[in-house]
Design a protein around this motif. Structure first.
Motif, PDB file in Angstrom:
ATOM      1  N   ILE A   1      42.223 -27.133  14.737  1.00 15.13           N
ATOM      2  CA  ILE A   1      41.832 -26.407  13.515  1.00 15.13           C
ATOM      3  C   ILE A   1      43.041 -26.229  12.603  1.00 15.13           C
ATOM      4  O   ILE A   1      42.956 -26.440  11.382  1.00 15.13           O
TER       5      ILE A   1
ATOM      6  N   THR B   1      48.698 -21.800   5.619  1.00 16.31           N
ATOM      7  CA  THR B   1      47.691 -22.273   4.667  1.00 16.31           C
ATOM      8  C   THR B   1      47.822 -21.548   3.338  1.00 16.31           C
ATOM      9  O   THR B   1      47.663 -22.138   2.264  1.00 16.31           O
TER      10      THR B   1
ATOM     11  N   LYS C   1      39.733 -33.436  11.269  1.00 18.85           N
ATOM     12  CA  LYS C   1      39.535 -33.158  12.697  1.00 18.85           C
ATOM     13  C   LYS C   1      39.142 -34.433  13.440  1.00 18.85           C
ATOM     14  O   LYS C   1      39.587 -34.659  14.581  1.00 18.85           O
TER      15      LYS C   1
ATOM     16  N   ILE D   1      38.002 -31.101   5.746  1.00 19.91           N
ATOM     17  CA  ILE D   1      38.553 -30.554   6.985  1.00 19.91           C
ATOM     18  C   ILE D   1      37.938 -31.253   8.197  1.00 19.91           C
ATOM     19  O   ILE D   1      38.636 -31.572   9.171  1.00 19.91           O
TER      20      ILE D   1
ATOM     21  N   PRO E   1      34.870 -23.316  13.342  1.00 17.85           N
ATOM     22  CA  PRO E   1      36.054 -23.706  12.565  1.00 17.85           C
ATOM     23  C   PRO E   1      36.996 -22.581  12.175  1.00 17.85           C
ATOM     24  O   PRO E   1      37.992 -22.840  11.513  1.00 17.85           O
ATOM     25  N   SER E   2      36.715 -21.352  12.546  1.00 14.70           N
ATOM     26  CA  SER E   2      37.530 -20.229  12.098  1.00 14.70           C
ATOM     27  C   SER E   2      38.740 -20.046  13.008  1.00 14.70           C
ATOM     28  O   SER E   2      38.593 -19.695  14.184  1.00 14.70           O
TER      29      SER E   2
ATOM     30  N   SER F   1      45.587 -15.695   4.246  1.00 13.16           N
ATOM     31  CA  SER F   1      44.566 -16.529   4.878  1.00 13.16           C
ATOM     32  C   SER F   1      44.617 -16.382   6.399  1.00 13.16           C
ATOM     33  O   SER F   1      45.434 -15.644   6.948  1.00 13.16           O
ATOM     34  N   ASP F   2      43.712 -17.123   7.090  1.00 16.06           N
ATOM     35  CA  ASP F   2      43.709 -17.117   8.553  1.00 16.06           C
ATOM     36  C   ASP F   2      45.074 -17.510   9.103  1.00 16.06           C
ATOM     37  O   ASP F   2      45.538 -16.939  10.079  1.00 16.06           O
TER      38      ASP F   2
ATOM     39  N   ASP G   1      43.204 -27.747   8.825  1.00 18.49           N
ATOM     40  CA  ASP G   1      43.310 -26.808   7.695  1.00 18.49           C
ATOM     41  C   ASP G   1      44.564 -27.065   6.876  1.00 18.49           C
ATOM     42  O   ASP G   1      44.528 -27.043   5.628  1.00 18.49           O
ATOM     43  N   SER G   2      45.680 -27.320   7.544  1.00 22.29           N
ATOM     44  CA  SER G   2      46.948 -27.497   6.841  1.00 22.29           C
ATOM     45  C   SER G   2      46.967 -28.807   6.061  1.00 22.29           C
ATOM     46  O   SER G   2      47.413 -28.842   4.894  1.00 22.29           O
TER      47      SER G   2
ATOM     48  N   ASN H   1      44.395 -30.441   4.929  1.00 18.92           N
ATOM     49  CA  ASN H   1      43.442 -30.341   3.828  1.00 18.92           C
ATOM     50  C   ASN H   1      43.992 -29.514   2.674  1.00 18.92           C
ATOM     51  O   ASN H   1      43.699 -29.795   1.497  1.00 18.92           O
ATOM     52  N   ALA H   2      44.807 -28.499   2.993  1.00 23.20           N
ATOM     53  CA  ALA H   2      45.386 -27.672   1.938  1.00 23.20           C
ATOM     54  C   ALA H   2      46.348 -28.465   1.074  1.00 23.20           C
ATOM     55  O   ALA H   2      46.424 -28.264  -0.140  1.00 23.20           O
TER      56      ALA H   2
END
Length: 632
Positions: free
Chosen positions: A324, A475, A343, A339, A559-560, A470-471, A328-329, A331-332
């Motif tokens: 994940i 990110t 994966k 995303i 995905p979280s 962010s999470d 996420d990184s 895609n940012a």
């Protein structure tokens, strides 16, 4: 064979006869005479003298750091369902020995007389699998005494283990790597010392076993520790410092500064205390080596079974969280792909790496901790470079002392527990120490270093982004304008390295367990059934892609990042790092613990069980309920 296994329950026995002074290797005392100083002996499987320390270098040389680090990377393992009734990792009980003896007699192998079997420090599991025994291959020790002072081969004392030597190793003799093992305690005598080699098909670091006679005549067999204090601290910090620190800023966002510090410091103190309890549990029996061994000593096969299940879930969750973070990184910084597509890409990147041997994976994993520390440095530099909010340390974003929404507080439980999930391998690290008495000092240093790294990341992220973090704080940085593009590319590269370096290591124990469960670690030797051999090879090669594919699938449907980290912390880490060590300690020290200590520790178990259950439930609640409450 004697009715009582001499190595069961501590693997100790009394010497029944006088000992030849020539067998007191490494000792300055003879049990039968005045003090003498016989030449010091070391052992290797090749029958040659070990390389002198002066040639190899200092004990904390790069070579020995690398060796210690490689052993640490091989410590984490999962016991397959067929192996849960094993009381020790490296030692077996008399029933196992009897079974092995019967099988070896049937195979016509060169075995020891029954009275000499008691001298064997380890049961060899290099034998054909049968219906009675589907154990995973373990270690098989081979002992051959080195000559001293250039003695001729024929002048050495007779070696009753020579039969095992030829059976296990044949003509391909293994030379034990040089080591700097500490001398025994005053008055103790080293009777035997040799390397226990992993059997064919098992990717693991060898260990060194010692048989020691103390001044009271007790003979103890145990794993001889080789790691120094600095090596132990380095290995422990590498275990603790991970990607969970990237979500700590979000944990402070959920709780505010006050509760955040209370939760984080409390989790550090409690897990530090429970790690010390694990060492006390290890002290009850020198034959205990792993966390699963302690679980078995306390609760039998059920304890080992629960431990194996928890380890499997934890390793799977760790693999999912890294995928994940990877997606996420990327895609940012490069939103050209979704995303989910990143994966899926990770599957094709990670799968080939899972086929690499441990010797390569252990070295490459150094890149993992290096990348993690590099991320902290980049976060600090970015915060100092950017003059205005958001994402600036010069102009911090608004933050809160107390929670803005108390419904989000349970999410923080697992997030603040996540940095302290090293207890699964702390027993191995303790047993691998040259001087176990330094364990508490090394553990204290480890926690100081880890706490400084983690709290720095948490504070930097919360100051830079406040309630908008962010999470993963990384990110937030990648999605914010105003930072140098070069630092963004470097951060993305470091984040991509972390799963590449660590995912194969987390997949490895699961794959080895599946190998044992489906009996794939041994291929048939019958040349007349090639189709069966091909199918087994195919199945074995397919395990790694299947495990990586499962991690990718879970990362897609769940995905979280913050919820995965929270789930691991509140359920797995709370159980493995707090509840488990305390309950093991109470079981093994029953009746010897002061009442006040007993009730305080039981209170800790109760509190962390309750908050762990609450945090686990919260990770599955819909976002609407968390935002508006149960009765909105």
């Amino acid at each position: 064979m004697s009715a009582q296994n001499p190595y069961q329950h501590g693997h100790r026995k009394q010497r029944s006869n006088s000992t030849n002074p020539s067998t007191h290797y490494g000792s300055t005392r003879s049990p039968n005479a005045a003090e003498v100083t016989p030449p010091r002996r070391r052992f290797s499987l090749s029958g040659h003298l070990s390389v002198p320390q002066s040639i190899i270098g200092k004990i904390n040389s790069l070579e020995h750091f690398a060796s210690s680090y490689s052993r640490a990377q091989s410590f984490l393992g999962i016991d397959p369902p067929s192996d849960l009734d094993r009381d020790r990792t490296f030692f077996v009980d008399e029933n196992d020995t009897a079974v092995a003896g019967d099988e070896e007699q049937q195979q016509g192998l060169d075995v020891l007389p029954n009275e000499l079997n008691e001298e064997n420090l380890l049961e060899s599991w290099r034998r054909p699998s049968t219906g009675r025994d589907s154990r995973r291959h373990s270690f098989a020790p081979v002992f051959e005494e080195d000559s001293s002072g250039g003695e001729a081969e024929t002048e050495r004392p007779p070696n009753e283990f020579s039969g095992l030597l030829h059976h296990h190793v044949g003509s391909d003799l293994h030379r034990r790597r040089p080591s700097y093992l500490p001398p025994p305690e005053q008055g103790a005598i080293i009777l035997r010392e040799a390397e226990a080699l992993p059997t064919e098909g098992v990717d693991a670091e060898p260990v060194i076993l010692r048989e020691i006679e103390d001044k009271n005549g007790q003979i103890t067999t145990t794993v001889a520790g080789q790691s120094t204090g600095p090596q132990t601290v380095f290995n422990s910090v590498n275990v603790l410092v991970g990607i969970g620190m990237l979500s700590l800023s979000l944990g402070f966002n959920y709780t505010g500064w006050v509760l955040g510090f209370v939760f984080f410091i409390s989790s550090a103190l409690v897990t530090y205390y429970s790690a010390k309890l694990l060492a006390k549990c290890m002290d009850t029996d020198p034959a205990l080596v792993t966390y699963a061994d302690i679980a078995y000593a306390a609760y039998g096969p059920r304890g080992r079974a629960v431990t194996s299940m928890l380890f499997t879930i934890e390793l799977t969750g760790a693999g999912v969280s890294m995928i994940i973070l990877f997606a996420d990184s990327l895609n940012a910084l490069f939103p050209q792909f979704t995303i989910t597509q990143y994966k899926i890409m990770s599957f094709f990147i990670l799968t080939p790496l899972c086929f690499l041997p441990l010797s390569i994976l252990s070295i490459s994993s150094i890149l993992g901790i290096t990348s993690t520390l590099g991320l902290v440095l980049i976060i600090l530099i970015d915060g100092l470079i950017k003059p205005d909010a958001p994402g600036s340390l010069i102009s911090p974003m608004p933050s809160t002392l107390w929670p803005r929404n108390w419904m989000t507080v349970p999410f923080s439980i697992g997030i603040f527990m996540s940095p302290w999930g090293g207890h699964a391998v702390f027993p191995n690290i303790y047993r691998d120490m040259r001087h176990p008495s330094k364990y508490t000092a090394c553990l204290t240093t480890t926690y100081y270093v880890t706490f400084l790294i983690d709290i720095s990341t948490a504070i930097l992220g919360f100051l830079m982004f406040g309630v908008e973090v962010s999470d993963e704080v990384s990110t937030s940085i990648l999605l914010t304008q105003g930072y140098p593009a070069s630092l963004g590319l470097l951060m993305t590269a470091l984040i991509a390295i972390i799963p590449i370096a660590k995912t194969p290591l987390s997949v490895r124990p699961i794959v080895s367990t599946l190998d044992a469960v489906f009996n794939l670690h041994e291929l048939p030797e019958d040349a007349e059934i090639p189709r069966k051999v091909d199918w087994k090879k195919l199945a074995r090669y397919a395990l790694r892609p299947l495990v990586v594919g499962l991690n990718v699938y879970l990362a897609i449907i769940y995905p979280s990042f913050d919820r995965i980290i929270g789930l691991l912390g509140s359920s797995m880490i709370t159980t493995i790092c707090v509840v488990g060590p305390i309950t093991f300690f109470h079981k093994l020290y029953y009746g010897r613990i002061p009442k006040y200590q007993f009730w305080i520790e039981n209170l800790l178990v109760f509190i962390f069980t309750v908050i762990g259950v609450i945090g686990t439930i919260w990770c599955f609640l819909p976002e609407e309920i968390v935002a508006k409450g149960f009765f909105a």
